[in-house]
Design a protein around this motif. Sequence first.
Motif, PDB file in Angstrom:
ATOM      1  N   TYR A 158      21.465   2.788  -8.906  1.00  9.60           N
ATOM      2  CA  TYR A 158      21.030   4.039  -8.283  1.00  9.60           C
ATOM      3  C   TYR A 158      20.664   3.832  -6.815  1.00  9.60           C
ATOM      4  CZ  TYR A 158      19.992   8.931  -8.574  1.00  9.60           C
ATOM      5  OH  TYR A 158      20.064  10.290  -8.408  1.00  9.60           O
ATOM      6  N   LYS A 159      20.069   2.690  -6.515  1.00 16.41           N
ATOM      7  CA  LYS A 159      19.773   2.367  -5.109  1.00 16.41           C
ATOM      8  C   LYS A 159      21.071   2.334  -4.301  1.00 16.41           C
ATOM      9  CE  LYS A 159      15.686  -0.468  -5.957  1.00 16.41           C
ATOM     10  NZ  LYS A 159      15.126  -1.834  -5.861  1.00 16.41           N
ATOM     11  N   ASP A 160      22.107   1.704  -4.851  1.00 13.45           N
ATOM     12  CA  ASP A 160      23.407   1.639  -4.172  1.00 13.45           C
ATOM     13  C   ASP A 160      24.035   3.030  -4.036  1.00 13.45           C
ATOM     14  OD1 ASP A 160      23.174  -1.121  -3.952  1.00 13.45           O
ATOM     15  OD2 ASP A 160      24.372  -1.521  -5.753  1.00 13.45           O
TER      16      ASP A 160
ATOM     17  N   PHE B 136       9.305   4.051  -9.371  1.00 14.74           N
ATOM     18  CA  PHE B 136      10.414   4.549  -8.562  1.00 14.74           C
ATOM     19  C   PHE B 136      10.320   6.062  -8.478  1.00 14.74           C
ATOM     20  CE2 PHE B 136      11.954   0.571 -10.353  1.00 14.74           C
ATOM     21  CZ  PHE B 136      12.427  -0.071  -9.228  1.00 14.74           C
TER      22      PHE B 136
ATOM     23  N   THR C 286      22.476   5.840  -3.906  1.00 11.63           N
ATOM     24  CA  THR C 286      21.681   6.559  -2.906  1.00 11.63           C
ATOM     25  C   THR C 286      22.140   6.186  -1.506  1.00 11.63           C
ATOM     26  OG1 THR C 286      19.734   6.795  -4.324  1.00 11.63           O
ATOM     27  CG2 THR C 286      19.361   6.845  -1.943  1.00 11.63           C
ATOM     28  N   LYS C 287      22.316   4.893  -1.278  1.00 14.81           N
ATOM     29  CA  LYS C 287      22.771   4.418   0.038  1.00 14.81           C
ATOM     30  C   LYS C 287      24.127   5.034   0.394  1.00 14.81           C
ATOM     31  CE  LYS C 287      23.752   0.188   2.584  1.00 14.81           C
ATOM     32  NZ  LYS C 287      23.923  -1.254   2.508  1.00 14.81           N
TER      33      LYS C 287
ATOM     34  N   LEU D 179      16.982   8.018  -4.558  1.00 13.63           N
ATOM     35  CA  LEU D 179      15.863   7.112  -4.784  1.00 13.63           C
ATOM     36  C   LEU D 179      15.273   6.804  -3.413  1.00 13.63           C
ATOM     37  CD1 LEU D 179      15.831   4.111  -7.213  1.00 13.63           C
ATOM     38  CD2 LEU D 179      14.440   4.192  -5.155  1.00 13.63           C
ATOM     39  N   ASP D 180      14.108   7.384  -3.150  1.00 18.11           N
ATOM     40  CA  ASP D 180      13.530   7.206  -1.811  1.00 18.11           C
ATOM     41  C   ASP D 180      12.084   6.740  -1.838  1.00 18.11           C
ATOM     42  OD1 ASP D 180      12.406   9.600  -2.628  1.00 18.11           O
ATOM     43  OD2 ASP D 180      12.563  10.533  -0.665  1.00 18.11           O
TER      44      ASP D 180
ATOM     45  N   GLU E 129       9.583   3.465  -3.757  1.00 21.08           N
ATOM     46  CA  GLU E 129       9.406   2.355  -4.694  1.00 21.08           C
ATOM     47  C   GLU E 129       8.084   1.689  -4.369  1.00 21.08           C
ATOM     48  OE1 GLU E 129      11.610  -1.872  -5.781  1.00 21.08           O
ATOM     49  OE2 GLU E 129      12.735  -0.348  -4.702  1.00 21.08           O
TER      50      GLU E 129
ATOM     51  N   THR F  12      19.091  -0.474  -9.982  1.00 19.77           N
ATOM     52  CA  THR F  12      19.770  -1.148  -8.868  1.00 19.77           C
ATOM     53  C   THR F  12      21.022  -0.367  -8.468  1.00 19.77           C
ATOM     54  OG1 THR F  12      18.924  -3.281  -9.591  1.00 19.77           O
ATOM     55  CG2 THR F  12      20.835  -3.315  -8.110  1.00 19.77           C
TER      56      THR F  12
END
Length: 164
Positions: free
Chosen positions: A147-149, A23, A151-152, A11-12, A14, A145
């Motif tokens: 997916y953001k984690d 997104f 991705t990180k 996820l890069d 937003e 949310t």
Amino acid sequence: MKISFTKKMILDGESEENEYTTFLIRSYLKESFVERMIKIKFFQYKPVYISFTSYTFGTAIWIEGEGITEANSWESEGQLIEKSKLTKHFQTSFENSSVSSDYAVQKIIPDVLSELLDETLAENIQNLVLLNRNISSEEWEFFITRYKDLTKQFLETFLKKESQ
């Protein structure tokens, strides 16, 4: 951060416009060259638009209440040469590239979903797009949310491996 190759989709992107949040989840073959992409537009965390892009198979668009509204495959080199020698080098034409929604269901969508970091998110997108089975806004927000984690975490591991 410049990313040259990911394999998995991160996820890069937003953005927010009016009451819509969009997104972008993408994988890269090389810097600034997208291999796969899902663009999900939400209205209060209810999906209203999803586009799928596969470097291998083409593009498809799903719209809430309408289903898969558009699917296109990439034109082969042979098809481009038939039109003109210029199109062999400047592949901008999408003429006659429209394909059936079956092609989107069998090729484009599975290819894109196959490289998500979260299988449950992939299943929920597939259930929505193919079976019209939706989940609550709270669940969508949770999965985005998470997916953001993911991705990180993926990027931290990825960058460690790249620096070794």
